[in-house]
Design a protein around this motif. Structure first.
Motif, PDB file in Angstrom:
ATOM      1  N   THR A 256       0.808  -1.224   0.000  1.00  0.00           N
ATOM      2  CA  THR A 256       0.000   0.000   0.000  1.00  0.00           C
ATOM      3  C   THR A 256       0.842   1.275   0.000  1.00  0.00           C
ATOM      4  O   THR A 256       1.887   1.364   0.654  1.00  0.00           O
ATOM      5  CB  THR A 256      -0.929   0.003   1.233  1.00  0.00           C
ATOM      6  N   CYS A 309      -7.067   9.856   4.441  1.00  0.00           N
ATOM      7  CA  CYS A 309      -6.198   9.970   3.267  1.00  0.00           C
ATOM      8  C   CYS A 309      -6.717   8.985   2.227  1.00  0.00           C
ATOM      9  O   CYS A 309      -7.847   8.495   2.333  1.00  0.00           O
ATOM     10  CB  CYS A 309      -4.742   9.676   3.629  1.00  0.00           C
ATOM     11  N   GLU A 310      -5.908   8.678   1.225  1.00  0.00           N
ATOM     12  CA  GLU A 310      -6.261   7.663   0.241  1.00  0.00           C
ATOM     13  C   GLU A 310      -5.213   6.560   0.277  1.00  0.00           C
ATOM     14  O   GLU A 310      -4.012   6.826   0.432  1.00  0.00           O
ATOM     15  CB  GLU A 310      -6.340   8.252  -1.167  1.00  0.00           C
ATOM     16  N   VAL A 312      -3.669   3.264  -1.819  1.00  0.00           N
ATOM     17  CA  VAL A 312      -3.559   2.632  -3.130  1.00  0.00           C
ATOM     18  C   VAL A 312      -2.850   1.297  -2.936  1.00  0.00           C
ATOM     19  O   VAL A 312      -1.697   1.264  -2.508  1.00  0.00           O
ATOM     20  CB  VAL A 312      -2.776   3.512  -4.131  1.00  0.00           C
ATOM     21  N   GLU A 341      -6.469   1.405  -7.357  1.00  0.00           N
ATOM     22  CA  GLU A 341      -7.425   2.511  -7.285  1.00  0.00           C
ATOM     23  C   GLU A 341      -7.312   3.222  -5.936  1.00  0.00           C
ATOM     24  O   GLU A 341      -7.169   2.568  -4.895  1.00  0.00           O
ATOM     25  CB  GLU A 341      -8.852   1.993  -7.444  1.00  0.00           C
ATOM     26  N   PRO A 342      -7.386   4.550  -5.922  1.00  0.00           N
ATOM     27  CA  PRO A 342      -7.385   5.264  -4.633  1.00  0.00           C
ATOM     28  C   PRO A 342      -8.631   4.903  -3.816  1.00  0.00           C
ATOM     29  O   PRO A 342      -9.756   4.962  -4.319  1.00  0.00           O
ATOM     30  CB  PRO A 342      -7.407   6.744  -5.045  1.00  0.00           C
TER      31      PRO A 342
END
Length: 470
Positions: A256, A309-310, A312, A341-342
């Protein structure tokens, strides 16, 4: 006011409550199961991930049980009661067999993969016996089992107080308010099992079921039981979805990247790339936040940039570990999220590592009162992954059996019973007779508010005292 009399009253219909009710009925007791939602509810059936891991000793052999006990006690930080943990280890395989027979859908490790490092539980160092509980697929079978053994179910009923016998102080059932009209119902019982879940939903935001409000803690304390270790709650990263948030599975942390407004979260938090990689890799072996390990930098960095946050998740080259593949397939099927994908990520309260103190039979030391599941977990600083569901199963069955024996050995005619009023004082159930629907609803609201406020204050003060950063 309606009344029901039975040998055993079980409050809650997660894994622990279902196991307790079934075990009590199979022991010959008359059983009433009271649950706030539908049957099969609570955190066990919240649907925040594909299923729940259940972990126990690799085999029932004494050496494997001893290894399991050490695995639990290590991250537990000396909080775990030795006798309780040993009862969990020695009872695991027998309880799992009974749980399957109840209708639970259990996934086993694929043959040949039993020793894979992917099956080392959170906060563990060695492989244990891992099984996956498919909660939603189990609902029909578990409900059918309750019917077959003759358990009476009262659903959509909010329990607002335990009942006690003023003659001897023993717990003697529960007071619930049922349905949209909040009709009062007194369930008089020779023994009562609290399986009300943990207290993670007493705090916000939460990944837990909205029913996990910690009210069982307050009800138990009302009657003289003691609680402990509530300062050590589990905080986990979760994916924000259009519905309920989804657990961010620990096995994908090493794959990640975390970004906030296009920038690396660790860089924004002042953490070096090397240290960030170390933290992510360490986090791949456990899901919840741990103040004891370098992985703490993950949650602390997210908190430093505002708590969200995001994430990935990059697909690795070559074969994907079976556990990771199962999770990512579930994530795509359920939430439309996939590799690369975020994913919107935030921090959530997930579970409690403390609760009601009781023995290996679930007895709280209060006559007539037993507890099992997240309301009475294995105490820990960090809790070995997979033992929450295992604890609910093992001690749910144990508490149900013990409650049945107690109730059937002490069957007696009781006089008027009392509940706890809005100020915690004792009040006879007869005082609820003749209330209008509006009056009944008002009383129910007052009692429920006292429990919820009391649980929040109890847990929040314990966490603040323990120095929790969340």
């Amino acid at each position: 006011m309606d009344r029901i009399s039975c040998d055993v009253c079980v409050i809650g219909s997660g894994i622990a409550g279902l196991c307790a009710a079934t075990a009590a009925a199979e022991a010959g007791a008359s059983v009433t199961l009271v649950c706030q939602g539908a049957v099969c509810s609570g955190s066990s059936f919240a649907g925040t991930t594909w299923g729940l891991g259940m972990v126990g000793p690799r085999t029932p052999a004494p050496d494997d049980v001893e290894a399991f006990v050490r695995a639990v006690q290590g991250p537990g930080g000396s909080k775990a009661d030795d006798a309780y943990v040993r009862a969990l280890g020695s009872g695991f395989h027998g309880a799992l067999k009974r749980f399957r027979a109840m209708g639970a859908v259990i996934e086993d490790v694929e043959p040949g993969h039993e020793g894979d490092r992917a099956y080392v539980p959170c906060f563990g160092a060695d492989v244990q016996d891992w099984h996956g509980f498919h909660a939603l697929a189990s609902v029909r079978g578990l409900r059918d089992k309750l019917c077959k053994v003759g358990v009476k179910v009262v659903h959509h009923a909010e329990v607002a107080s335990l009942l006690h016998d003023p003659a001897d102080g023993s717990v003697a059932g529960a007071l619930a308010f049922v349905g949209p009209d909040a009709s009062p119902l007194a369930v008089a019982a020779g023994a009562t099992v609290l399986a009300t879940g943990g207290a993670a939903a007493a705090l916000s935001p939460t990944l837990a079921s909205p029913l996990a409000l910690g009210t069982g803690l307050v009800m138990a304390q009302d009657e003289g039981a003691t609680c402990g270790n509530l300062g050590y709650g589990q905080v986990m990263a979760g994916i924000v979805t259009k519905g309920r948030p989804a657990v961010f599975n620990e096995k994908v942390w090493g794959l990640t990247r975390l970004v906030k407004d296009g920038e690396d979260v660790f860089a924004l938090a002042g953490v070096s790339p090397e240290r960030a990689r170390e933290a992510l890799e360490a986090h791949s072996w456990h899901g919840p936040y741990s103040r004891q390990r370098v992985s703490r930098l993950v949650e602390e960095s997210v908190a430093a940039v505002g708590g969200s946050c995001e994430a990935v998740v990059e697909r690795p080259e070559g074969e994907v570990q079976p556990f990771v593949a199962t999770y990512m397939d579930w994530l795509e099927e359920t939430h439309g999220l996939s590799w690369g994908e975020p994913m919107p990520l935030a921090l959530f309260h997930q579970a409690s590592n403390g609760g009601i103190r009781c023995d290996a039979d679930g007895w709280t030391r209060v006559p007539g009162l037993y507890a099992a599941g997240e309301v009475a977990p294995v105490f820990a600083v960090d809790r070995l992954g997979g033992i929450a569901s295992a604890t609910a199963m093992v001690f749910g069955l144990a508490a149900g059996g013990a409650a049945a024996r107690h109730a059937m050995e002490h069957r007696t005619e009781r006089g008027p019973l009392c509940f706890r009023d809005g100020d915690g004082s004792a009040r006879p159930t007869g005082s609820l007779e003749g209330l209008s629907p509006a009056g009944s609803a008002a009383v129910g609201d007052v009692l429920a508010k006292r429990l919820r406020t009391g649980a929040h204050d109890l847990v929040r003060s314990a966490m603040d005292e323990a120095g929790s950063p969340f």
